[in-house]
Each structure stands twice: as C-alpha cells, then as structure tokens.
Design a protein around this motif. Structure first.
Motif, PDB file in Angstrom:
ATOM      1  N   LEU A   1      27.442  70.312  47.046  1.00 51.68           N
ATOM      2  CA  LEU A   1      26.182  71.183  46.589  1.00 51.68           C
ATOM      3  C   LEU A   1      26.525  72.550  46.040  1.00 51.68           C
ATOM      4  O   LEU A   1      26.083  72.835  44.632  1.00 51.68           O
ATOM      5  N   GLN A   2      27.377  73.018  46.848  1.00 47.13           N
ATOM      6  CA  GLN A   2      27.530  74.528  46.659  1.00 47.13           C
ATOM      7  C   GLN A   2      28.418  74.782  44.931  1.00 47.13           C
ATOM      8  O   GLN A   2      28.176  75.470  44.241  1.00 47.13           O
ATOM      9  N   GLY A   3      29.424  74.040  44.785  1.00 46.24           N
ATOM     10  CA  GLY A   3      30.142  73.861  43.915  1.00 46.24           C
ATOM     11  C   GLY A   3      29.502  73.601  42.436  1.00 46.24           C
ATOM     12  O   GLY A   3      29.701  74.061  41.349  1.00 46.24           O
ATOM     13  N   THR A   4      28.739  72.458  42.580  1.00 46.94           N
ATOM     14  CA  THR A   4      28.252  71.646  41.491  1.00 46.94           C
ATOM     15  C   THR A   4      26.954  72.291  40.946  1.00 46.94           C
ATOM     16  O   THR A   4      26.915  72.742  39.718  1.00 46.94           O
ATOM     17  N   PHE A   5      26.243  72.385  41.935  1.00 44.47           N
ATOM     18  CA  PHE A   5      24.729  73.217  41.355  1.00 44.47           C
ATOM     19  C   PHE A   5      24.408  74.512  41.552  1.00 44.47           C
ATOM     20  O   PHE A   5      23.965  75.284  40.797  1.00 44.47           O
ATOM     21  N   PHE A   6      25.049  75.163  42.734  1.00 40.12           N
ATOM     22  CA  PHE A   6      25.012  76.644  43.054  1.00 40.12           C
ATOM     23  C   PHE A   6      25.998  77.495  42.619  1.00 40.12           C
ATOM     24  O   PHE A   6      25.971  78.817  42.801  1.00 40.12           O
ATOM     25  N   ASN A   7      27.127  76.887  41.875  1.00 43.09           N
ATOM     26  CA  ASN A   7      28.323  77.558  41.392  1.00 43.09           C
ATOM     27  C   ASN A   7      28.171  77.393  39.876  1.00 43.09           C
ATOM     28  O   ASN A   7      27.782  78.169  39.066  1.00 43.09           O
TER      29      ASN A   7
ATOM     30  N   LEU B   1      20.208  65.019  38.237  1.00 40.74           N
ATOM     31  CA  LEU B   1      19.752  65.718  36.826  1.00 40.74           C
ATOM     32  C   LEU B   1      18.984  64.899  35.987  1.00 40.74           C
ATOM     33  O   LEU B   1      18.453  65.250  35.053  1.00 40.74           O
ATOM     34  N   ALA B   2      18.610  63.624  36.634  1.00 43.18           N
ATOM     35  CA  ALA B   2      17.473  62.726  35.987  1.00 43.18           C
ATOM     36  C   ALA B   2      16.125  63.385  36.043  1.00 43.18           C
ATOM     37  O   ALA B   2      15.798  63.972  36.764  1.00 43.18           O
ATOM     38  N   GLY B   3      15.353  62.786  35.072  1.00 44.33           N
ATOM     39  CA  GLY B   3      13.974  63.132  35.068  1.00 44.33           C
ATOM     40  C   GLY B   3      13.644  63.245  33.398  1.00 44.33           C
ATOM     41  O   GLY B   3      14.517  63.029  32.597  1.00 44.33           O
ATOM     42  N   SER B   4      12.335  63.222  33.385  1.00 40.15           N
ATOM     43  CA  SER B   4      11.890  63.246  31.918  1.00 40.15           C
ATOM     44  C   SER B   4      12.012  64.705  31.382  1.00 40.15           C
ATOM     45  O   SER B   4      12.123  65.690  31.888  1.00 40.15           O
ATOM     46  N   SER B   5      12.418  64.488  29.962  1.00 41.48           N
ATOM     47  CA  SER B   5      12.609  65.933  29.375  1.00 41.48           C
ATOM     48  C   SER B   5      11.400  67.026  29.637  1.00 41.48           C
ATOM     49  O   SER B   5      11.494  67.978  29.885  1.00 41.48           O
ATOM     50  N   ASP B   6      10.274  66.389  29.472  1.00 38.73           N
ATOM     51  CA  ASP B   6       8.980  67.270  29.956  1.00 38.73           C
ATOM     52  C   ASP B   6       8.884  67.759  30.953  1.00 38.73           C
ATOM     53  O   ASP B   6       8.594  69.207  31.271  1.00 38.73           O
ATOM     54  N   ALA B   7       9.483  67.006  32.111  1.00 31.37           N
ATOM     55  CA  ALA B   7       9.421  67.561  33.480  1.00 31.37           C
ATOM     56  C   ALA B   7      10.423  68.769  33.516  1.00 31.37           C
ATOM     57  O   ALA B   7      10.403  69.750  34.294  1.00 31.37           O
ATOM     58  N   LEU B   8      11.569  68.427  33.228  1.00 32.19           N
ATOM     59  CA  LEU B   8      12.748  69.493  33.327  1.00 32.19           C
ATOM     60  C   LEU B   8      12.416  70.674  32.613  1.00 32.19           C
ATOM     61  O   LEU B   8      12.875  71.868  33.065  1.00 32.19           O
TER      62      LEU B   8
ATOM     63  N   ASN C   1      18.050  75.089  39.725  1.00 34.63           N
ATOM     64  CA  ASN C   1      18.849  74.391  40.626  1.00 34.63           C
ATOM     65  C   ASN C   1      18.333  74.113  41.992  1.00 34.63           C
ATOM     66  O   ASN C   1      18.516  73.014  42.534  1.00 34.63           O
ATOM     67  N   TYR C   2      17.771  75.102  42.603  1.00 33.80           N
ATOM     68  CA  TYR C   2      17.185  75.025  43.912  1.00 33.80           C
ATOM     69  C   TYR C   2      16.148  73.757  44.050  1.00 33.80           C
ATOM     70  O   TYR C   2      16.187  72.782  44.910  1.00 33.80           O
ATOM     71  N   GLU C   3      15.360  73.823  42.829  1.00 34.60           N
ATOM     72  CA  GLU C   3      14.204  72.964  42.730  1.00 34.60           C
ATOM     73  C   GLU C   3      14.880  71.366  42.395  1.00 34.60           C
ATOM     74  O   GLU C   3      14.333  70.366  42.896  1.00 34.60           O
ATOM     75  N   LEU C   4      15.902  71.349  41.605  1.00 33.01           N
ATOM     76  CA  LEU C   4      16.549  70.038  41.362  1.00 33.01           C
ATOM     77  C   LEU C   4      17.033  69.420  42.673  1.00 33.01           C
ATOM     78  O   LEU C   4      17.002  68.174  43.008  1.00 33.01           O
ATOM     79  N   VAL C   5      17.671  70.369  43.665  1.00 35.27           N
ATOM     80  CA  VAL C   5      18.164  69.901  44.836  1.00 35.27           C
ATOM     81  C   VAL C   5      17.150  69.721  45.995  1.00 35.27           C
ATOM     82  O   VAL C   5      17.314  68.620  46.501  1.00 35.27           O
ATOM     83  N   PHE C   6      16.260  70.678  46.080  1.00 34.69           N
ATOM     84  CA  PHE C   6      15.406  70.299  47.247  1.00 34.69           C
ATOM     85  C   PHE C   6      13.945  69.964  46.954  1.00 34.69           C
ATOM     86  O   PHE C   6      13.099  69.881  47.812  1.00 34.69           O
ATOM     87  N   GLY C   7      13.819  70.038  45.793  1.00 31.46           N
ATOM     88  CA  GLY C   7      12.297  69.504  45.024  1.00 31.46           C
ATOM     89  C   GLY C   7      11.184  70.506  45.780  1.00 31.46           C
ATOM     90  O   GLY C   7      10.102  69.864  45.830  1.00 31.46           O
ATOM     91  N   GLU C   8      11.409  71.855  45.566  1.00 28.16           N
ATOM     92  CA  GLU C   8      10.259  72.556  46.124  1.00 28.16           C
ATOM     93  C   GLU C   8      10.824  74.029  45.543  1.00 28.16           C
ATOM     94  O   GLU C   8      11.737  74.318  45.121  1.00 28.16           O
ATOM     95  N   PRO C   9       9.813  75.007  45.474  1.00 27.54           N
ATOM     96  CA  PRO C   9       9.953  76.498  44.971  1.00 27.54           C
ATOM     97  C   PRO C   9      11.091  77.059  45.836  1.00 27.54           C
ATOM     98  O   PRO C   9      11.229  76.931  47.240  1.00 27.54           O
ATOM     99  N   CYS C  10      11.915  78.073  45.250  1.00 27.15           N
ATOM    100  CA  CYS C  10      13.027  78.570  45.807  1.00 27.15           C
ATOM    101  C   CYS C  10      12.532  79.702  46.552  1.00 27.15           C
ATOM    102  O   CYS C  10      11.753  80.607  45.863  1.00 27.15           O
ATOM    103  N   PRO C  11      12.613  79.906  47.933  1.00 30.62           N
ATOM    104  CA  PRO C  11      12.295  81.252  48.612  1.00 30.62           C
ATOM    105  C   PRO C  11      13.377  82.263  48.056  1.00 30.62           C
ATOM    106  O   PRO C  11      14.483  82.032  47.533  1.00 30.62           O
TER     107      PRO C  11
END
Length: 460
Positions: free
Chosen positions: A225-231, A109-116, A153-163
């Motif tokens: 991962l499933q419970g925290t980010f994708f649930n 969840l870390a990151g700059s406010s602008d980036a998030l 949340n997919y981008e937070l976890v995997f760092g790429e656009p979500c398919p």
C-alpha cells in the motif's frame, strides 16, 4: 595585465555567469555517475543503430520483462523506494506474486469515470480552498498538488475522507521519496516509517476497502500500500500535474482555451499528450532480459542485459521541432501510432493508472483553472527539481505580476546553481551508500539460498 591579476576577474565572471553554464555541466557529470551504476552490460535505446521502431519492439518483447534481479540500478532504486521495495509492484519480478499484486491494484483503481473524476475534483477543491485562500500566492506546484493526491489515494484505499494527520504523513513520505530520487535531499527512513506504522494500524483494523494480496504477509501488504498508492501514485500524479500546470502558466493561449472551454475533452487530451511527450515522467526505464532477444540477423541481446529505455529520446523522434510545446500537432497524430508511451507499453508492465490518471488530472485542472490564472517565468525541465514555482492570481482579480515574474526568473536561475551542485554531491553519496547496502542484490541472494536443490521433492 599580468595573468595573476586576471584571475580575480575570471573568478568574478565565472560566478556571475554560473546560472548559464554550471547546471548543465553538473547534470552531465551526474549522468556520468549514474552510467557507472549501470555497468558495462547496460544498453540504452533508442541509439544510433536501433531507432524508435526497434525501441518499441524490444520494449514489448516477452524476454524484456525482468525488473530488479541482476541490475546495478536496482540497488539504487530499491534504496530510494524503501521501505518494502521488494513488494513494490513496479519492482516485483514476473510470477504469481506480481499477478496477485497487479490484480489487487486494479480493484482499487476500478470505478466509473464520473465517480473517479468527482473524487478528484472534491479533493482538489478542499485542498485549494484550504491552502490558497488569498488573491495572489506563489506556491511550488508539486508541493501544492501533493496534498490533493494524498487525499485522493487515501479515499481509493480507505473509502472515506482523509484526516489531516494521515494527509501529513502521506505527503511527508511522498516528498521524501521524490526529493531523494531527484537528489535534492537525502532520504529519511524514520519519516517514512511513521507512515508505515499508521498504515499497519489501519490494515490490522481491517479498514482497507478491498482484500489485499493473499500472497503477501501482513507487513508486505502494508509496504505494498505504501509503495503503490502513497509513494508512486502520489509522486507521479503530483509531478504530472506540476508539469501540466506549469505548461499552462507559460502558454497563456492554451490556458485560456482550457479555462473558457472546460468541457472540451478532446483539446485537454491533446494538451496532456503534448505535456507528457515533452516532459515524460520517466527519464529512463530499465529492464533486465530474462532470455536472449534476437534484434536482427547481426544482433542478439544476451540474457541478463540491462536495457535502459530513454523516454525523452523516444518521444522526440518523428516530430518536427520536437522541443517545442504544440498541442495542435495531435490534431494530425494518433497517440497510438506516434512515438509516444506516457504510460509505458501494454505488454511490459504498463502504468496501472493509465485509464484513471487522465480523468483525475482533468478534474483537478478544471478546479485549478476555475479559481486561478497561472503565470510563471521559471525554467521548465523534465526532472523539475525546482518543484515548479508559479504565480496564482485569483480569477476576477486584476494584479500586475511583471515585477514578481522577474524576481522568480532571477531567483530560479540562482537556485538552479546551488541545487545542481547539491544534487551532484547528494546523488553521489546516495549512489555509494546504495552500492554499500545492496538491498536488491542481497535480497535475491537470500532467495537463491532458500531455493531447494534440483531433484528435491519441493521441485516435483
């Protein structure tokens, strides 16, 4: 007229007036069902004896930190949140595993406010332009928001656009969880397992952007991962946005100001604070006391007590006309001094996204208001089982929506009748099934059986 002849008319009158009285009666009955799950040891705060000052004091007490072991409610929540509720951050007991998981979550969840904010805006723009292409549409807001937060949340976890396939799996999982939680549908373990298998393949491939908790096995890392980010994250952000956008749809003057002044961060904060005050995402947060808590000279809450903290009751205290939505009240109030804990209390498992959520929600709100005018005539309740039907009118388009809004009002009232009965039936069935499976109870029984006896070398 004979009494027998009156019966058909009484039945007709009851049916025609059902939208006015039946949902409230069913909600009260459902409440009784869940009270039985709490058991005799449950204590709800605030109450007639302990007001909002004691609420925060007890909630913040170090001994009010137990989460799952010893509460009948735990079996029910584990049932709703499976697979992997034993490693869900919200349900892990305090200790090294919880600390490891909590640190990992903060790294994601870390990151700059602008980036998030930019990530949230980009995900919102992509989904809105894809799913709402016309001049007028009538989506259910929670359903519309879920793909946005799935991508985010997919981008937070995997760092790429979500398919697309991953988004569908995430939305299917999150929708199944929240529908079961609201008792509008039964849970579907196979639907959730499809996401589990997908995440396992990504974890095995080393595609996650941060190191996962070392205290967990690979299967547990996947469930984390499933419970925290994708649930939880997808569900809570979607619910929060549905409440916020429905508030704007039903308070045009607030909507106009946010649309006309998108850079006014202070006013948005007031609107969000008031939305979370009137429509808190949590109804009851339960904790289990790990030691005695002395409340005053006459009262001690014994170890093992189940404490049920009622967010709606707490948020209603200390406010004039608490049921009314009024963002201007925050011009005179400080969120930290008011009876207001939208993200919990800092000393007892606060929401890890307390900083990120307002930033991301503001970015998504700006994208929605830049495209649409929102209108709605449906009933707005805290639990929002209707998922928030709303009319979206493309900016710059002149459309008369009065007839559509009348239709939505009538449809919503009658849907509420059917839905409330369905919630009672399905909720009761899931309570009984959860008590039969005893997911939490059996888990802690196994752990106790694995503990070495006192005096064993493992204890030294």
């Amino acid at each position: 007229m004979k009494p027998v002849r009156l019966l058909p008319w009484v039945a007709v009158a009851a049916a025609l007036t059902a939208p006015r009285w039946l949902p409230q009666r069913v909600v009260a009955l459902r409440g009784k069902v869940f009270e039985l799950v709490n058991g005799d040891d449950a204590i709800t705060l605030p109450n007639e004896r302990f007001g909002p000052d004691r609420f925060r004091e007890v909630y913040s007490h170090p001994a009010a930190g137990g989460r799952s072991e010893g509460a009948g409610l735990s079996d029910l929540f584990w049932y709703w949140l499976s697979p992997g509720p034993e490693v869900h951050q919200e349900h892990l007991e305090a200790g090294p595993r919880y600390d490891d998981v909590a640190r990992t979550t903060q790294r994601f969840l870390a990151g700059s406010s602008d980036a998030l904010s930019a990530t949230a805006a980009r995900c919102a723009a992509k989904v809105l332009d894809e799913l709402v292409p016309g001049e007028l549409s009538v989506p259910r807001l929670r359903d519309l928001m879920m793909p946005i937060w799935a991508e985010f949340n997919y981008e937070l976890v995997f760092g790429e656009p979500c398919p697309r396939r991953a988004r569908e799996l995430i939305v299917g999982n999150a929708a199944d969880v929240v529908n079961a939680l609201k008792c509008t549908d039964l849970r579907h373990p196979r639907r959730r397992a499809r996401l589990t298998r997908y995440l396992r393949s990504r974890v095995d491939a080393g595609d996650v952007v941060h190191e996962l908790p070392g205290a967990l096995s690979t299967s547990e890392q996947v469930h984390y991962l499933q419970g925290t980010f994708f649930n939880t994250s997808v569900v809570q952000l979607s619910e929060g946005m549905a409440h916020l956008l429905l508030v704007l749809a039903q308070h045009p003057h607030v909507q106009r100001r946010l649309a006309d002044e998108p850079g006014d961060e202070r006013y948005f904060a007031h609107v969000l604070d008031e939305t979370m005050r009137v429509f808190p995402l949590f109804g009851i947060a339960h904790r289990i006391t790990t030691d005695d808590i002395r409340v005053d000279e006459r009262t001690t809450l014994p170890r093992g007590s189940v404490l049920c903290f009622s967010y709606p009751d707490y948020h209603a205290t200390g406010h004039q006309d608490p049921e009314s939505f009024d963002p201007s009240r925050w011009e005179r109030l400080s969120a930290k001094d008011a009876a207001h804990i939208p993200f919990g209390v800092a000393s007892n498992r606060p929401c890890p996204a307390w900083r990120l959520s307002p930033l991301a929600m503001r970015a998504v709100t700006r994208e929605v208001l830049a495209r649409f005018r929102l209108e709605s005539s449906v009933r707005h309740t805290r639990s929002l089982p209707s998922r928030g039907p709303c009319v979206l009118v493309r900016r710059g388009t002149a459309r008369d929506t009065r007839a559509l809004l009348r239709f939505l009002r009538v449809r919503d009232r009658w849907e509420d009748v059917e839905r409330s009965v369905r919630q009672l039936v399905l909720g009761t069935w899931m309570v009984l099934d959860a008590r039969r499976q005893r997911l939490a109870g059996r888990h802690f029984e196994r752990l106790r059986q694995q503990e070495p006896p006192p005096g064993c070398p493992a204890h030294r």
